[in-house]
Design an enzyme around this catalytic site. Structure first.
Site, PDB file in Angstrom:
ATOM      1  N   ARG A 182       0.864  -1.191   0.000  1.00  0.00           N
ATOM      2  CA  ARG A 182       0.000   0.000   0.000  1.00  0.00           C
ATOM      3  C   ARG A 182       0.899   1.240   0.000  1.00  0.00           C
ATOM      4  O   ARG A 182       2.108   1.148   0.099  1.00  0.00           O
ATOM      5  CB  ARG A 182      -0.941   0.000   1.201  1.00  0.00           C
ATOM      6  N   GLY A 183       0.258   2.396  -0.082  1.00  0.00           N
ATOM      7  CA  GLY A 183       1.033   3.631  -0.161  1.00  0.00           C
ATOM      8  C   GLY A 183       1.306   3.945  -1.628  1.00  0.00           C
ATOM      9  O   GLY A 183       1.582   3.038  -2.428  1.00  0.00           O
ATOM     10  N   ALA A 184       1.243   5.237  -1.952  1.00  0.00           N
ATOM     11  CA  ALA A 184       1.297   5.650  -3.359  1.00  0.00           C
ATOM     12  C   ALA A 184       2.499   5.085  -4.110  1.00  0.00           C
ATOM     13  O   ALA A 184       2.361   4.449  -5.164  1.00  0.00           O
ATOM     14  CB  ALA A 184       1.318   7.173  -3.417  1.00  0.00           C
TER      15      ALA A 184
ATOM     16  N   ASN B 282      -4.962  12.851  -0.107  1.00  0.00           N
ATOM     17  CA  ASN B 282      -4.246  11.996   0.847  1.00  0.00           C
ATOM     18  C   ASN B 282      -5.284  11.239   1.675  1.00  0.00           C
ATOM     19  O   ASN B 282      -6.499  11.414   1.505  1.00  0.00           O
ATOM     20  CB  ASN B 282      -3.328  12.854   1.733  1.00  0.00           C
ATOM     21  N   LYS B 283      -4.799  10.405   2.571  1.00  0.00           N
ATOM     22  CA  LYS B 283      -5.688   9.555   3.367  1.00  0.00           C
ATOM     23  C   LYS B 283      -6.812  10.364   4.018  1.00  0.00           C
ATOM     24  O   LYS B 283      -6.598  11.481   4.486  1.00  0.00           O
ATOM     25  CB  LYS B 283      -4.836   8.831   4.427  1.00  0.00           C
TER      26      LYS B 283
ATOM     27  N   ASP C  28      -1.275  10.917  -2.215  1.00  0.00           N
ATOM     28  CA  ASP C  28      -1.532   9.851  -3.190  1.00  0.00           C
ATOM     29  C   ASP C  28      -1.683  10.421  -4.589  1.00  0.00           C
ATOM     30  O   ASP C  28      -1.461   9.729  -5.576  1.00  0.00           O
ATOM     31  CB  ASP C  28      -2.778   9.066  -2.787  1.00  0.00           C
TER      32      ASP C  28
END
Ligand code: MRU
Length: 373
Positions: free
Chosen positions: A54-56, A259-260, A249
């Protein structure tokens, strides 16, 4: 980054089996450190969808390796190209908000298209995927170098007292291939001996802060405290936060930062309290086409189960999932939000720090504006 005395990246090709890519399964953290082998592009799609990776930046790198795996699976004679096209579409659709996915898939597909033989296409796909991962690591390091002076300046103003930094979600090395975005300047400051303390938003519903950022910071020996997502505003009012640094992201070339979920609320609280709010952004996460992030960035909606259930260690120390919402209550789960450029103090990139605006970003990336905008 070091885990138990050994350097790891979050994704790497297996050196014994060219048909295998290794990942750290992030759904098992912080309780278990598990390395998982991925041997088909469908397995990679599942790893992305299930957030094992996960994570961009990391899902970008994973998608790049996904196309490489697809090139190994594709039929040698007729059908190679259509197999790759199908894999590219499926990989791009696996998570919609982070733009790195699309970006990485296009790079590896282009590398394949340049070659004539299947053998050369596979080699080229491998090299392109490796380059994406290597560049990701370099960019993270550079963002650390570029963001460090922001922390250093506050440390000097506070005469060496700890700089309190609030971050949301996980934008550390686990979200990329190495180093990370928001956490990279923090690691750089800590390594330089500058006193820092990180307020880590737990980041419901998937708890990337409580599970992953806290784990990363512990491994690196960086002082930190996990807080509920709702605590940041009070801490800011009480002057217990010197700056906020988040990842992204997708950031539009006009400076809107996706973003989140929950990031926008932190930006609102920061501006109300005159606290600088920075987004640390890899240029691979910049969208050179969309101009209005708030209305046009696609926002991923994930399973309601992520809100309905929560996982933790039970009294026997075994991870267990429990239901926390009455079964009859419906649940909503948007995974990201967009902070408009006007609330972002500046953007930290691998090329330097700039205003969150078209003009600011154009100063650092002029070639992108002549190409696309
Ligand atoms: O849903 P995730 O965990 O893949 O979300 C991505 C993130 O980690 C965050 O939004 C992060 O702050 C930016 S990506 C490095």
């Amino acid at each position: 980054m070091q885990v138990n005395g050994k350097h790891y990246r979050t994704i790497w090709p297996d050196n014994k089996n060219q048909g295998v890519v290794n990942i750290i399964d992030q759904t098992k953290l912080p309780y278990d450190f598990v390395i998982k082998q991925i041997s088909s592009y469908h397995e990679m799609i599942n790893a992305i969808k299930d957030m094992e990776v996960r994570g961009a930046g990391l899902i970008g790198a994973a998608a790049g390796f996904g196309i490489y795996l697809a090139s190994l699976e594709a039929p040698e004679n007729k059908g190679f190209d259509s197999f790759i096209t199908k894999a590219a579409i499926e990989l791009k659709n696996s998570r919609p908000t982070a733009i790195n996915l699309e970006w990485a898939v296009d790079i590896v597909v282009k590398a394949i298209e340049k070659e004539n033989s299947v053998d050369a296409k596979r080699k080229s796909a491998f090299q392109a995927a490796i380059k994406i991962a290597d560049d990701d690591s370099e960019i993270g390091k550079q963002i650390g170098i570029n963001g460090l002076p922001l922390i250093q300046k506050i440390s000097e103003e506070k005469k060496g007292e700890a700089v309190n930094i609030l971050t949301h979600c996980n934008a550390g090395w686990l979200a990329f291939v190495d180093y990370g975005s928001a956490l990279s300047p923090i690691y750089a400051a800590h390594e330089k001996g500058i006193k820092v303390h990180v307020w880590v938003d737990e980041t419901r519903p998937r708890n990337q802060g409580a599970f992953l950022t806290s784990w990363e910071l512990s491994k690196a020996g960086v002082p930190h405290t996990v807080i509920s997502d709702n605590e940041g505003g009070l801490l800011m009012q009480r002057k217990m936060v010197d700056l906020v640094v988040v990842g992204s992201d997708r950031t539009t070339h006009t400076g809107d930062v996706a973003n989140k979920i929950g990031t926008y609320l932190k930006a609102l609280a920061a501006i109300d309290n005159n606290i600088p709010f920075y987004a640390a952004v890899y240029s691979s996460s910049i969208d050179w086409v969309i101009t209005d992030g708030v209305s046009d960035i696609p926002i991923e909606q994930r399973s309601s189960d992520e809100v309905r259930y929560i996982t933790g260690l039970n009294s026997k120390g075994i991870p267990e999932k429990v239901e926390i919402v009455p079964a009859e209550s419906p649940v909503s789960n948007y995974a990201f939000d967009v902070t408009p450029a006007r609330l972002v103090t500046a953007i930290i990139t691998e090329r330097g720090i700039c205003k969150a605006s078209k003009e600011g970003i154009a100063e650092l990336f002029p070639e992108k504006f002549s190409e696309n905008v």
